[in-house]
Motif scaffolding. Structure first.
Motif, PDB file in Angstrom:
ATOM      1  N   LYS A 126      33.925  26.029  39.800  1.00  0.00           N
ATOM      2  CA  LYS A 126      34.665  26.750  40.799  1.00  0.00           C
ATOM      3  C   LYS A 126      35.542  27.818  39.925  1.00  0.00           C
ATOM      4  N   TYR A 127      35.384  28.974  40.352  1.00  0.00           N
ATOM      5  CA  TYR A 127      35.987  30.131  39.552  1.00  0.00           C
ATOM      6  C   TYR A 127      37.608  30.178  40.134  1.00  0.00           C
ATOM      7  N   LYS A 128      38.419  30.561  38.988  1.00  0.00           N
ATOM      8  CA  LYS A 128      39.768  30.963  39.570  1.00  0.00           C
ATOM      9  C   LYS A 128      40.042  32.562  39.263  1.00  0.00           C
ATOM     10  N   ILE A 129      40.318  33.189  40.583  1.00  0.00           N
ATOM     11  CA  ILE A 129      40.562  34.671  40.534  1.00  0.00           C
ATOM     12  C   ILE A 129      41.924  35.121  40.805  1.00  0.00           C
ATOM     13  N   ALA A 130      42.596  35.509  40.060  1.00  0.00           N
ATOM     14  CA  ALA A 130      44.164  36.013  40.431  1.00  0.00           C
ATOM     15  C   ALA A 130      43.988  37.390  41.243  1.00  0.00           C
ATOM     16  N   PHE A 131      44.696  37.376  42.245  1.00  0.00           N
ATOM     17  CA  PHE A 131      44.892  38.695  43.208  1.00  0.00           C
ATOM     18  C   PHE A 131      46.126  39.224  43.152  1.00  0.00           C
ATOM     19  N   VAL A 132      46.274  40.330  42.241  1.00  0.00           N
ATOM     20  CA  VAL A 132      47.830  40.636  41.769  1.00  0.00           C
ATOM     21  C   VAL A 132      47.850  41.940  42.809  1.00  0.00           C
ATOM     22  N   PRO A 133      49.039  41.895  43.523  1.00  0.00           N
ATOM     23  CA  PRO A 133      49.443  43.144  44.344  1.00  0.00           C
ATOM     24  C   PRO A 133      50.573  43.943  43.633  1.00  0.00           C
ATOM     25  N   LYS A 134      50.956  45.256  44.234  1.00  0.00           N
ATOM     26  CA  LYS A 134      52.013  46.001  43.763  1.00  0.00           C
ATOM     27  C   LYS A 134      53.126  45.132  43.988  1.00  0.00           C
ATOM     28  N   GLY A 135      53.539  44.561  45.197  1.00  0.00           N
ATOM     29  CA  GLY A 135      54.713  43.730  45.380  1.00  0.00           C
ATOM     30  C   GLY A 135      54.280  42.748  46.567  1.00  0.00           C
ATOM     31  N   THR A 136      54.615  41.565  46.027  1.00  0.00           N
ATOM     32  CA  THR A 136      54.363  40.492  46.977  1.00  0.00           C
ATOM     33  C   THR A 136      55.064  40.314  48.336  1.00  0.00           C
ATOM     34  N   GLU A 137      55.982  41.139  48.456  1.00  0.00           N
ATOM     35  CA  GLU A 137      56.934  40.921  49.919  1.00  0.00           C
ATOM     36  C   GLU A 137      56.595  42.181  50.760  1.00  0.00           C
ATOM     37  N   ILE A 138      55.465  42.911  50.262  1.00  0.00           N
ATOM     38  CA  ILE A 138      55.212  44.237  51.139  1.00  0.00           C
ATOM     39  C   ILE A 138      54.106  43.753  52.034  1.00  0.00           C
ATOM     40  N   ASP A 139      54.478  44.009  53.078  1.00  0.00           N
ATOM     41  CA  ASP A 139      53.643  43.644  54.424  1.00  0.00           C
ATOM     42  C   ASP A 139      52.008  43.976  53.967  1.00  0.00           C
ATOM     43  N   TYR A 140      51.666  45.067  53.731  1.00  0.00           N
ATOM     44  CA  TYR A 140      50.494  45.645  53.285  1.00  0.00           C
ATOM     45  C   TYR A 140      49.462  44.883  52.550  1.00  0.00           C
ATOM     46  N   PHE A 141      50.295  44.389  51.506  1.00  0.00           N
ATOM     47  CA  PHE A 141      49.649  43.392  50.310  1.00  0.00           C
ATOM     48  C   PHE A 141      49.300  42.008  50.842  1.00  0.00           C
ATOM     49  N   ASN A 142      50.338  41.585  51.860  1.00  0.00           N
ATOM     50  CA  ASN A 142      50.143  40.397  52.423  1.00  0.00           C
ATOM     51  C   ASN A 142      49.197  40.146  53.229  1.00  0.00           C
ATOM     52  N   TYR A 143      48.935  41.336  54.084  1.00  0.00           N
ATOM     53  CA  TYR A 143      47.592  41.265  54.957  1.00  0.00           C
ATOM     54  C   TYR A 143      46.295  41.317  54.025  1.00  0.00           C
ATOM     55  N   ALA A 144      46.319  41.989  52.793  1.00  0.00           N
ATOM     56  CA  ALA A 144      45.608  41.965  51.993  1.00  0.00           C
ATOM     57  C   ALA A 144      45.099  40.545  51.564  1.00  0.00           C
ATOM     58  N   ALA A 145      46.100  39.981  51.006  1.00  0.00           N
ATOM     59  CA  ALA A 145      46.320  38.532  50.921  1.00  0.00           C
ATOM     60  C   ALA A 145      45.384  37.460  51.679  1.00  0.00           C
ATOM     61  N   GLN A 146      45.573  37.806  52.987  1.00  0.00           N
ATOM     62  CA  GLN A 146      44.996  37.057  54.021  1.00  0.00           C
ATOM     63  C   GLN A 146      43.449  37.097  53.855  1.00  0.00           C
ATOM     64  N   GLY A 147      42.991  38.233  53.667  1.00  0.00           N
ATOM     65  CA  GLY A 147      41.567  38.573  53.571  1.00  0.00           C
ATOM     66  C   GLY A 147      41.123  37.946  52.272  1.00  0.00           C
ATOM     67  N   ALA A 148      41.831  38.019  51.341  1.00  0.00           N
ATOM     68  CA  ALA A 148      41.237  37.636  49.944  1.00  0.00           C
ATOM     69  C   ALA A 148      41.231  35.891  50.052  1.00  0.00           C
ATOM     70  N   GLN A 149      42.099  35.355  50.662  1.00  0.00           N
ATOM     71  CA  GLN A 149      42.172  33.853  51.055  1.00  0.00           C
ATOM     72  C   GLN A 149      40.842  33.643  51.753  1.00  0.00           C
TER      73      GLN A 149
END
Length: 353
Positions: A55-78
């Motif tokens: 099982k691979y471990k992938i780090a998904f790093v946004p510009k900022g973790t509290e910016i709504d746009y990146f939280n939506y992207a994180a939902q797709g990543a998960q």
């Protein structure tokens, strides 16, 4: 079988293959170009099926973790992580800051993740630490915002930068009657993607809209509070302002709020990049006219899907079909997900992200 027909047969067979980043039932995912090795004779090379893939471990790093746009992207990543059988770590600082992002990458190097997918706050400053990661055997790709090419293998972009920049100016021009004074609220002057969009906004204005006048370009640092302050200052400094473009997700809602409170809804047009959930009320009230974006969830999903392929030594290919995303284009070392999507008062309620 001739070489031509053998090639056609192999391509058709590839399209039917299913693949995942981890072996075992329940983790299958269709990847059109997840192909088996082919020998120089044109025959499929033998592959071992005895050893299960870890099982691979992938780090998904946004510009900022509290910016709504990146939280939506994180939902797709998960979601991709669940489908593909990988572990995705959503890591980074709460604010968009290159120095803090470098520190986050340094910690990920210590954790020995398999791949880092990063939306870079600075295209140059991030390169040394990303090169350090690659030297340590960690694969690196960028998404949303790129670095210099030496910092990564490929860049997962949302849309073609020229298409988007020109389109943003077109949307503002259409709401302003192609004449008047406007300002641009950008996220950061160091972000490569924002600067590329700015370039094409300015090119489009010079080429097609001689009666539009850019009075200021100001940065919000992708901070909601600062964006609101910047918008209010623009309205005070330029009382004859007719329009505002925001080219990062916090800009348009902040501008719309400031315009609303100043009693200038409709007289100062607001357009730009932001998600429909943030812009819905402003679009209905008329304090904003058009919001433009793409699906950040799809972008997150696509990034993890391509990261998974890359970990299995498969690079993106032009015309590749990714389940749940669609057909992607590849231009050099840049993957392009799709086209921009506009939201207005008439259609915004059809979307929820």
């Amino acid at each position: 079988m001739s070489g031509l027909y053998r090639t056609i047969f192999v391509l058709l067979f590839i399209a039917l293959l299913g693949s995942s980043c981890q072996s075992g039932p329940g983790n299958r995912y269709e990847l059109v170009y997840s192909m088996e090795p082919v020998s120089s004779s044109g025959h499929s090379a033998p592959q071992s099926t005895d050893e299960p893939q870890r099982k691979y471990k992938i780090a998904f790093v946004p510009k900022g973790t509290e910016i709504d746009y990146f939280n939506y992207a994180a939902q797709g990543a998960q979601e991709a992580a669940r489908n593909l059988g990988v572990e995705v770590l959503f890591r980074g600082s709460t604010i968009a800051d290159a120095g803090l992002q470098i520190e986050a990458v340094e910690r990920l190097i210590e954790e020995k993740v398999d791949l880092i997918a990063i939306s870079a706050n600075d295209p140059v400053k991030l390169v040394p630490v990303l090169e350090e990661a690659r030297a340590a055997g960690i694969k690196v790709i960028t998404w949303d915002a790129d670095t210099l090419p030496e910092g990564r293998e490929f860049f997962v972009n949302m849309v073609d930068p020229e298409v988007l920049g020109r389109h943003l100016l077109d949307t503002l021009a259409s709401t302003m009657g192609e004449a008047g004074n406007y300002a641009i609220m950008t996220g950061s002057f160091s972000a490569a993607n924002l600067n590329e969009w700015l370039k094409w906004i300015n090119v489009q204005q010079r080429e097609y809209y001689p009666d539009l006048n850019l009075v200021a370009t100001v940065a919000t640092d992708d901070d909601r509070d600062k964006a609101y302050e910047v918008a209010n200052k623009l309205l005070m400094d330029y009382p004859d302002l007719n329009g505002i473009i925001g080219n990062s997700s916090v800009g348009p809602p902040a501008a719309a709020q400031a315009v609303k409170e100043a009693g200038k809804a409709g007289s100062v047009k607001v357009v730009g990049l932001s998600n429909p959930n943030l812009m819905r009320d402003y679009l209905h009230e008329g304090s904003a006219q058009v919001a433009t974006l793409w699906s950040p969830k799809k972008l997150g999903y696509l990034t993890i899907a391509l990261a998974c392929n890359y970990l299995n030594e498969v690079l993106p290919v032009d015309g590749q079909a990714v389940e749940g995303v669609g057909i992607v284009r590849v231009n050099g070392d840049m993957v392009i997900m799709g086209e921009p999507l506009d939201f207005n008062a008439e259609n915004v309620d059809q979307y929820d992200f």
